[in-house]
Enzyme design. Structure first.
Site, PDB file in Angstrom:
ATOM      1  N   LYS B  76      49.835  -6.047  44.014  1.00  0.00           N
ATOM      2  CA  LYS B  76      49.279  -5.963  42.659  1.00  0.00           C
ATOM      3  C   LYS B  76      49.976  -6.975  41.752  1.00  0.00           C
ATOM      4  CE  LYS B  76      48.401  -2.395  39.100  1.00  0.00           C
ATOM      5  NZ  LYS B  76      48.580  -0.957  38.769  1.00  0.00           N
ATOM      6  N   SER B 151      44.305   1.655  37.633  1.00  0.00           N
ATOM      7  CA  SER B 151      44.387   0.235  37.373  1.00  0.00           C
ATOM      8  C   SER B 151      44.590  -0.634  38.610  1.00  0.00           C
ATOM      9  CB  SER B 151      45.528  -0.024  36.399  1.00  0.00           C
ATOM     10  OG  SER B 151      46.773   0.231  37.013  1.00  0.00           O
ATOM     11  N   SER B 175      46.920   5.461  38.699  1.00  0.00           N
ATOM     12  CA  SER B 175      46.475   4.097  39.037  1.00  0.00           C
ATOM     13  C   SER B 175      46.561   3.709  40.505  1.00  0.00           C
ATOM     14  CB  SER B 175      47.253   3.071  38.212  1.00  0.00           C
ATOM     15  OG  SER B 175      46.781   3.059  36.890  1.00  0.00           O
TER      16      SER B 175
END
Lengths: 95, 486
Positions: B76, B151, B175
């Site tokens: 990420k 997210s 997330s």
């Protein structure tokens, strides 16, 4: 408690975020909705509850005050949007 | 050569260790997959030159001692990576190149992994659909018009599309688990303090945790083992010996007591979620676990608490973005203050502004007690609910999300309806405890939906073992036909 446009303007100033009128209007609406949502908490009696400040059950460990990193001045300065030799440049602050 | 589109992280690790395949071959395979998947927009940055160089180096040195020998991984874009652009999905960090490596990613590279690139995410991890990223929407490999969740949407999307054999995300309010649920993958949010937060772009520091996102539970145990560990650079890191989650993984859950919280049966929940949940309960019973009905009475207050605590912490964490030392700077403004205001006004997206403003408001003089202090007190009550329950039970089973993946734009106009996505995941972050989401089945549209297992702090092994048992019985298969490659 509800939030009006002048309060949002003040909070934007405190947050150092510029907002045009259109954004101010729509964000004021959003903020009012969100605050109304979080105000559900007022239904709970919390007079005798201690606030939870940290999830970790320990006091923060101090470390020795010694240099363990550094000498990467150039790498740090490389990310600056405006620099001059060893300095970050910002708009003039003293008249 | 075995089909790497059907291989798990653990299997690829074994293939490399037994010299059936080289790191370079594996790396080239995933690079090819990534190049064919531009439509999904899962990557913000790729660094294939480095990936290939590192893979070649691994094949020369042949050091198979690490947990992830020669394994290419994408992460990420919230983890700072040395000399590789790190944006946090924001315009304000569009050109930021860290001079240091986050502790968690560093752990992965020390175990032998190789970086493929940086994955798209909601701006500063604020979002539940990956629609707040400055770098555009990520498309869920499950269907063209579906969000991947957020997210960690890029992470979940890339994993489901097999553009990386596994990945890591961060979870502040769901997330990792919510996108895992939306993409039919496995995601674990560890105990607060198990994985170092050092070098991760901060959102809400008392809630943020990094965690593994994988194709199955076995991989999840392996990756958690690789990424976790004490780090003196994070003052909230837990100082304890590293666990061997992989070695201790087993399916013996006989006699465990599993709680079913009645507050998670919410109004208007799709019937299919209830069915999947009930199916999970049956599996646990058949595996020898005891089901216990429990109550977590303050569950309904978790989301409003979260939307005070998280924005408050975000507003102070994001104060650092001032356009001086790094990141975007506006050209407008006559003086320093105006430069700050314009930089942040132009550099932050709408959701980030919302949260910084809310956070500043609830912390401001005259409102602090009514909002922030109140939220901290309710947070205590929420944590107490879990503490009380775990005196009687070993783990809790709930759905991961109140719906399956939704369409782009469906919830963008109403912040509250977007926030409600995290209703089942947020309580866990507030209490600082671990939880895992595994695929539970599909709804009538054929979209995956997850089941969540929650345990008390540092009981990751327990939920991994229960998850492994359930995974075998559920036998979920993602039906993805790689449509984006055409």
């Amino acid at each position: 408690m509800s939030i009006d446009k002048s309060q949002v303007k003040k909070v934007a100033k405190l947050s150092r975020i510029s907002l045009d009128d259109k954004n101010l209007d729509s964000l004021s609406n959003d903020l009012a909705l969100i605050l109304k949502f979080v105000e559900q908490l007022n239904k709970l009696d919390t007079n005798n509850v201690k606030p939870l400040n940290s999830i970790v059950d320990k006091s923060l460990e101090p470390r020795k005050d010694q240099v363990n990193d550094g000498k990467i001045k150039e790498e740090i300065l490389k990310n600056s949007p405006d620099k001059n030799e060893d300095f970050f440049i910002v708009p003039k602050v003293v008249e | 050569m075995s089909d790497l589109n059907k291989s798990t992280l653990t299997q690829i690790t074994n293939l490399i260790k037994t010299k059936k395949i080289s790191s370079l071959e594996v790396t080239k395979f995933f690079i090819k997959n990534i190049e064919k998947a531009k439509k999904l927009n899962t990557f913000i940055t790729t660094c294939f030159e480095k990936s290939l160089k590192d893979a070649k180096n691994f094949d020369i040195k042949k050091n198979y001692n690490g947990l992830l020998p020669g394994i290419p991984l994408a992460v990420k874009d919230l983890f700072c990576t040395k000399n590789i652009k790190t944006t946090a999905g924001s315009k304000i960090l569009e050109n930021f190149i860290p001079a240091y490596e986050s502790s968690v990613t560093n752990n992965l590279w020390l175990e032998g992994a190789i970086i493929l690139g940086k994955l798209n995410c909601d701006e500063f991890a604020m979002g539940s659909s990956n629609e707040t990223s400055y770098f555009g929407n990520v498309i869920n490999p499950i269907g063209k018009n579906l969000v991947p969740g957020g997210s960690s949407g890029g992470s979940a999307g890339a994993l489901a599309a097999n553009l990386t054999p596994a990945t890591i995300g961060t979870d502040t309010g769901g997330s990792i688990r919510q996108p895992a649920s939306f993409t039919g993958t496995v995601g674990l949010k560890p105990t607060y303090g198990l994985c170092s937060r050092w070098g991760i772009v901060a959102f809400a520091s008392s809630l943020d945790q990094a965690g593994p996102m994988t194709k199955n539970v076995e991989d999840c145990a392996l990756l958690l083992e690789a990424m976790s560990g004490y780090d003196p650079k994070d003052s909230t890191s837990i100082n304890k010996k590293k666990e061997q989650y992989s070695k201790n993984l087993n399916e013996n859950i006989k006699g465990l007591k599993i709680g079913i919280p009645k507050e998670y049966r919410i109004d208007n929940m799709p019937k299919e979620i209830d069915n999947i949940w009930n199916k999970g309960i049956d599996i646990l019973k058949k595996s020898g676990a005891t089901i216990v009905n429990i109550s977590l009475p303050h569950t309904n207050y978790a989301l409003p608490t979260y939307y005070i605590v998280a924005p408050a912490e975000a507003s102070s964490n994001l104060a650092r973005y001032d356009g001086v030392k790094y990141g975007y700077r506006s050209k407008k403004g006559k003086n320093l203050t105006e430069m700050y205001e314009n930089t942040r006004g132009e550099g932050f997206g709408r959701e980030v502004k919302r949260r910084v403003l809310i956070g500043t408001y609830v912390l401001s003089s005259g409102y602090y007690d009514a909002y922030y202090l109140k939220a901290q007190k309710v947070r205590k009550l929420i944590k107490n609910d879990f503490d009380e329950s775990f005196k009687k039970i070993d783990a809790i089973l709930t759905p991961s999300t109140p719906s399956s993946a939704f369409k782009f734009g469906e919830k963008t106009n109403d912040p509250i309806s977007m926030y409600l996505n995290d209703i089942f995941t947020v309580p866990v972050n507030l209490a600082g405890i671990p939880a895992i989401s595994i695929p539970g089945g599909v709804d009538n549209k054929g979209y995956p939906m997850g089941l969540q297992l929650i345990a008390k702090a540092l009981d990751e092994q327990k939920i991994l073992n229960i998850a492994l048992t359930m995974e075998k019985a559920i036998n979920f298969k993602n039906s993805i036909n790689r449509w984006w490659e055409n």
